[in-house]
Design a protein around this motif. Structure first.
Motif, PDB file in Angstrom:
ATOM      1  N   ALA A  16      -4.037  -6.424  -6.975  1.00 25.63           N
ATOM      2  CA  ALA A  16      -3.303  -5.168  -7.159  1.00 25.63           C
ATOM      3  C   ALA A  16      -4.209  -4.074  -7.699  1.00 25.63           C
ATOM      4  N   LYS A  19      -6.755  -2.973  -4.968  1.00 26.22           N
ATOM      5  CA  LYS A  19      -6.034  -2.239  -3.925  1.00 26.22           C
ATOM      6  C   LYS A  19      -5.673  -0.838  -4.405  1.00 26.22           C
ATOM      7  N   GLU A  59      -6.658  -8.560   5.057  1.00 24.57           N
ATOM      8  CA  GLU A  59      -5.728  -7.487   5.390  1.00 24.57           C
ATOM      9  C   GLU A  59      -6.419  -6.298   6.050  1.00 24.57           C
ATOM     10  N   ARG A 142       8.913   5.541  -3.004  1.00 23.45           N
ATOM     11  CA  ARG A 142       9.626   4.511  -3.767  1.00 23.45           C
ATOM     12  C   ARG A 142      11.129   4.784  -3.797  1.00 23.45           C
ATOM     13  N   PRO A 147      11.692  -1.487   0.592  1.00 23.21           N
ATOM     14  CA  PRO A 147      10.486  -2.129   0.058  1.00 23.21           C
ATOM     15  C   PRO A 147       9.474  -2.535   1.129  1.00 23.21           C
ATOM     16  N   ARG A 148       9.941  -2.929   2.297  1.00 20.41           N
ATOM     17  CA  ARG A 148       8.998  -3.309   3.351  1.00 20.41           C
ATOM     18  C   ARG A 148       8.261  -2.092   3.884  1.00 20.41           C
ATOM     19  N   ARG A 151       5.660  -1.160   1.345  1.00 24.58           N
ATOM     20  CA  ARG A 151       4.494  -2.045   1.389  1.00 24.58           C
ATOM     21  C   ARG A 151       3.567  -1.660   2.547  1.00 24.58           C
ATOM     22  N   GLU A 154       1.726   1.506   1.557  1.00 26.76           N
ATOM     23  CA  GLU A 154       0.668   1.193   0.592  1.00 26.76           C
ATOM     24  C   GLU A 154      -0.567   0.656   1.306  1.00 26.76           C
ATOM     25  N   ASN A 155      -0.361  -0.193   2.310  1.00 26.85           N
ATOM     26  CA  ASN A 155      -1.488  -0.730   3.064  1.00 26.85           C
ATOM     27  C   ASN A 155      -2.204   0.365   3.846  1.00 26.85           C
TER      28      ASN A 155
END
Length: 231
Positions: A16, A19, A59, A142, A147-148, A151, A154-155
Protein backbone atom coordinates in the motif's frame (compact mmCIF):
# COMPACT_ATOMS: atom_id res chain seq x y z
CA UNK A 1 -1.16 -18.21 13.38
CA UNK A 2 -1.12 -14.70 14.85
CA UNK A 3 2.50 -14.13 13.87
CA UNK A 4 1.82 -15.13 10.28
CA UNK A 5 -1.07 -12.68 10.06
CA UNK A 6 1.19 -9.91 11.31
CA UNK A 7 3.83 -10.88 8.76
CA UNK A 8 1.31 -10.82 5.92
CA UNK A 9 0.04 -7.48 7.18
CA UNK A 10 3.56 -6.06 6.82
CA UNK A 11 3.65 -7.15 3.18
CA UNK A 12 0.23 -5.59 2.59
CA UNK A 13 1.31 -2.38 4.29
CA UNK A 14 4.49 -2.19 2.21
CA UNK A 15 2.43 -2.78 -0.92
CA UNK A 16 0.00 0.00 0.00
CA UNK A 17 2.81 2.41 0.87
CA UNK A 18 4.78 1.86 -2.33
CA UNK A 19 1.64 2.01 -4.44
CA UNK A 20 0.71 5.32 -2.83
CA UNK A 21 4.16 6.67 -3.66
CA UNK A 22 3.55 5.71 -7.30
CA UNK A 23 0.11 7.33 -7.30
CA UNK A 24 1.39 10.54 -5.74
CA UNK A 25 4.31 10.97 -8.14
CA UNK A 26 7.12 10.33 -5.67
CA UNK A 27 8.82 7.96 -8.11
CA UNK A 28 9.91 8.70 -11.68
CA UNK A 29 10.07 6.56 -14.82
CA UNK A 30 13.32 4.56 -15.05
CA UNK A 31 13.88 4.91 -11.30
CA UNK A 32 15.32 1.82 -9.65
CA UNK A 33 13.68 0.69 -6.42
CA UNK A 34 16.33 -0.46 -3.97
CA UNK A 35 15.02 -3.18 -1.69
CA UNK A 36 17.18 -2.39 1.32
CA UNK A 37 16.52 1.36 1.09
CA UNK A 38 12.77 0.83 1.03
CA UNK A 39 12.98 -1.61 3.95
CA UNK A 40 14.96 0.90 6.01
CA UNK A 41 12.52 3.67 5.11
CA UNK A 42 9.52 1.67 6.28
CA UNK A 43 11.32 0.16 9.26
CA UNK A 44 10.71 -3.46 8.27
CA UNK A 45 12.70 -6.37 6.89
CA UNK A 46 13.40 -6.82 3.20
CA UNK A 47 11.14 -9.87 2.80
CA UNK A 48 7.74 -8.13 2.96
CA UNK A 49 9.09 -5.32 0.78
CA UNK A 50 10.27 -7.87 -1.79
CA UNK A 51 6.84 -9.49 -1.82
CA UNK A 52 5.18 -6.09 -2.22
CA UNK A 53 7.42 -5.21 -5.15
CA UNK A 54 6.74 -8.55 -6.82
CA UNK A 55 3.03 -7.95 -6.43
CA UNK A 56 3.35 -4.53 -8.07
CA UNK A 57 5.37 -6.07 -10.89
CA UNK A 58 2.57 -8.59 -11.40
CA UNK A 59 0.08 -5.73 -11.66
CA UNK A 60 2.20 -3.88 -14.21
CA UNK A 61 2.93 -0.88 -12.01
CA UNK A 62 6.61 -1.83 -11.80
CA UNK A 63 8.81 -3.92 -14.06
CA UNK A 64 11.56 -6.45 -13.49
CA UNK A 65 14.67 -5.83 -15.57
CA UNK A 66 16.85 -8.59 -17.06
CA UNK A 67 19.29 -8.25 -14.16
CA UNK A 68 16.37 -8.90 -11.74
CA UNK A 69 16.34 -5.30 -10.53
CA UNK A 70 12.92 -3.67 -10.17
CA UNK A 71 12.23 -0.27 -11.69
CA UNK A 72 9.47 2.14 -12.58
CA UNK A 73 8.56 1.61 -16.26
CA UNK A 74 10.13 3.93 -18.82
CA UNK A 75 8.50 7.00 -20.35
CA UNK A 76 5.86 5.72 -22.77
CA UNK A 77 3.68 8.19 -24.71
CA UNK A 78 1.49 5.43 -26.17
CA UNK A 79 0.77 4.01 -22.72
CA UNK A 80 0.07 7.47 -21.35
CA UNK A 81 -2.40 8.14 -24.17
CA UNK A 82 -4.17 4.85 -23.52
CA UNK A 83 -4.35 5.59 -19.80
CA UNK A 84 -5.79 9.03 -20.57
CA UNK A 85 -8.61 7.55 -22.64
CA UNK A 86 -9.47 4.99 -19.98
CA UNK A 87 -9.29 7.56 -17.20
CA UNK A 88 -11.76 9.82 -18.98
CA UNK A 89 -14.32 7.03 -19.07
CA UNK A 90 -13.85 5.57 -15.60
CA UNK A 91 -13.10 8.72 -13.62
CA UNK A 92 -15.90 10.51 -15.42
CA UNK A 93 -18.23 7.69 -14.36
CA UNK A 94 -17.00 7.83 -10.75
CA UNK A 95 -17.55 11.60 -10.65
CA UNK A 96 -21.07 11.20 -12.04
CA UNK A 97 -21.92 8.52 -9.48
CA UNK A 98 -20.45 10.58 -6.64
CA UNK A 99 -22.78 13.47 -7.37
CA UNK A 100 -25.76 11.54 -6.07
CA UNK A 101 -23.99 10.85 -2.77
CA UNK A 102 -22.44 14.27 -2.21
CA UNK A 103 -22.75 15.61 1.34
CA UNK A 104 -22.10 19.02 2.90
CA UNK A 105 -18.94 17.53 4.36
CA UNK A 106 -17.68 16.58 0.89
CA UNK A 107 -18.52 20.03 -0.46
CA UNK A 108 -16.64 21.62 2.44
CA UNK A 109 -13.62 19.37 1.85
CA UNK A 110 -13.54 20.10 -1.88
CA UNK A 111 -13.97 23.82 -1.26
CA UNK A 112 -10.98 23.79 1.09
CA UNK A 113 -8.90 21.84 -1.43
CA UNK A 114 -9.78 24.13 -4.33
CA UNK A 115 -8.70 27.11 -2.22
CA UNK A 116 -5.47 25.38 -1.24
CA UNK A 117 -4.77 24.58 -4.90
CA UNK A 118 -5.29 28.23 -5.85
CA UNK A 119 -2.79 29.23 -3.18
CA UNK A 120 -0.26 26.62 -4.27
CA UNK A 121 -0.48 27.75 -7.89
CA UNK A 122 -0.13 31.42 -6.93
CA UNK A 123 3.13 30.57 -5.14
CA UNK A 124 4.39 28.12 -7.79
CA UNK A 125 4.35 25.26 -5.28
CA UNK A 126 3.95 22.63 -7.96
CA UNK A 127 4.70 19.69 -5.71
CA UNK A 128 1.91 20.77 -3.41
CA UNK A 129 -0.40 21.06 -6.40
CA UNK A 130 0.26 17.44 -7.38
CA UNK A 131 -0.58 16.22 -3.86
CA UNK A 132 -3.67 18.44 -3.51
CA UNK A 133 -4.90 17.47 -6.95
CA UNK A 134 -4.78 13.81 -5.97
CA UNK A 135 -6.70 14.50 -2.76
CA UNK A 136 -9.36 16.42 -4.69
CA UNK A 137 -9.91 13.64 -7.20
CA UNK A 138 -10.00 10.79 -4.72
CA UNK A 139 -12.32 12.61 -2.32
CA UNK A 140 -14.82 12.48 -5.18
CA UNK A 141 -14.05 8.94 -6.32
CA UNK A 142 -14.42 7.51 -2.82
CA UNK A 143 -17.87 9.12 -2.61
CA UNK A 144 -19.08 7.13 -5.62
CA UNK A 145 -19.68 4.08 -3.37
CA UNK A 146 -18.20 1.78 -5.99
CA UNK A 147 -15.24 0.00 -4.40
CA UNK A 148 -14.32 -2.00 -7.50
CA UNK A 149 -14.34 1.12 -9.65
CA UNK A 150 -12.22 2.89 -7.04
CA UNK A 151 -9.70 0.04 -7.04
CA UNK A 152 -9.39 0.20 -10.83
CA UNK A 153 -8.90 3.97 -10.73
CA UNK A 154 -6.21 3.59 -8.05
CA UNK A 155 -4.39 1.16 -10.34
CA UNK A 156 -4.64 3.60 -13.24
CA UNK A 157 -3.17 6.35 -11.07
CA UNK A 158 -0.44 3.94 -10.01
CA UNK A 159 0.65 3.93 -13.64
CA UNK A 160 0.04 7.59 -14.48
CA UNK A 161 1.19 9.15 -11.19
CA UNK A 162 4.85 8.90 -12.19
CA UNK A 163 4.15 11.41 -14.98
CA UNK A 164 2.35 14.00 -12.85
CA UNK A 165 5.40 16.06 -11.93
CA UNK A 166 5.77 16.98 -15.61
CA UNK A 167 2.50 18.95 -15.59
CA UNK A 168 4.27 22.28 -15.29
CA UNK A 169 7.36 21.53 -17.38
CA UNK A 170 7.41 23.51 -20.59
CA UNK A 171 3.73 24.48 -20.58
CA UNK A 172 1.38 27.20 -19.39
CA UNK A 173 -0.67 24.71 -17.43
CA UNK A 174 -0.49 26.72 -14.21
CA UNK A 175 -2.85 29.35 -15.52
CA UNK A 176 -5.66 26.85 -16.07
CA UNK A 177 -4.76 24.06 -13.66
CA UNK A 178 -7.60 24.76 -11.21
CA UNK A 179 -10.32 25.90 -13.63
CA UNK A 180 -11.96 22.50 -14.02
CA UNK A 181 -11.80 21.88 -10.27
CA UNK A 182 -13.81 25.03 -9.65
CA UNK A 183 -16.29 23.93 -12.30
CA UNK A 184 -16.54 20.39 -10.88
CA UNK A 185 -17.32 21.82 -7.46
CA UNK A 186 -19.99 24.15 -8.86
CA UNK A 187 -21.70 21.37 -10.82
CA UNK A 188 -21.52 19.10 -7.76
CA UNK A 189 -23.25 21.70 -5.58
CA UNK A 190 -25.94 22.02 -8.25
CA UNK A 191 -26.44 18.26 -8.32
CA UNK A 192 -25.67 18.20 -12.05
CA UNK A 193 -24.23 14.69 -12.43
CA UNK A 194 -23.71 14.94 -16.19
CA UNK A 195 -22.02 18.30 -15.71
CA UNK A 196 -19.70 16.91 -13.04
CA UNK A 197 -18.74 14.08 -15.38
CA UNK A 198 -18.08 16.48 -18.28
CA UNK A 199 -15.92 18.77 -16.15
CA UNK A 200 -13.96 15.81 -14.77
CA UNK A 201 -13.23 14.67 -18.31
CA UNK A 202 -12.19 18.23 -19.19
CA UNK A 203 -9.82 18.31 -16.23
CA UNK A 204 -8.16 15.05 -17.26
CA UNK A 205 -7.98 16.16 -20.90
CA UNK A 206 -6.38 19.53 -20.18
CA UNK A 207 -3.75 17.89 -17.98
CA UNK A 208 -3.02 15.19 -20.57
CA UNK A 209 -2.65 17.80 -23.30
CA UNK A 210 -0.12 19.64 -21.12
CA UNK A 211 1.90 16.52 -20.31
CA UNK A 212 1.96 14.53 -23.55
CA UNK A 213 4.47 16.68 -25.50
CA UNK A 214 6.80 16.59 -22.51
CA UNK A 215 6.47 12.82 -22.15
CA UNK A 216 7.29 12.39 -25.83
CA UNK A 217 10.37 14.55 -25.37
CA UNK A 218 11.57 12.56 -22.37
CA UNK A 219 10.88 9.23 -24.10
CA UNK A 220 13.17 10.33 -26.92
CA UNK A 221 15.92 11.22 -24.46
CA UNK A 222 15.51 14.97 -24.61
CA UNK A 223 15.40 17.19 -21.54
CA UNK A 224 15.54 16.30 -17.88
CA UNK A 225 12.61 15.13 -15.80
CA UNK A 226 11.26 17.34 -13.05
CA UNK A 227 12.78 16.52 -9.61
CA UNK A 228 10.95 14.21 -7.22
CA UNK A 229 10.96 14.14 -3.47
CA UNK A 230 12.94 10.96 -2.92
CA UNK A 231 12.35 8.43 -0.19
Amino acid sequence: MTGRLEYRALSDQAYAAIKQELISGRFAPRQMLVLRTLAETYGISTTPVREALQRLVGEGLLEMLPNRSIAVPDWDPAKFSELYRIRCELEGLAAELATGFATPALVAELTQLVGAIDAALAEDRHGDYVALNQRFHFAIYRTARSPRLLRIIENLWGEVGVYMNELFAGSDFGGIANDAHHAILSRLVEGDAAGVRAEMVRDITVAADAMLPRIRELAQGGGQAAPRTQL
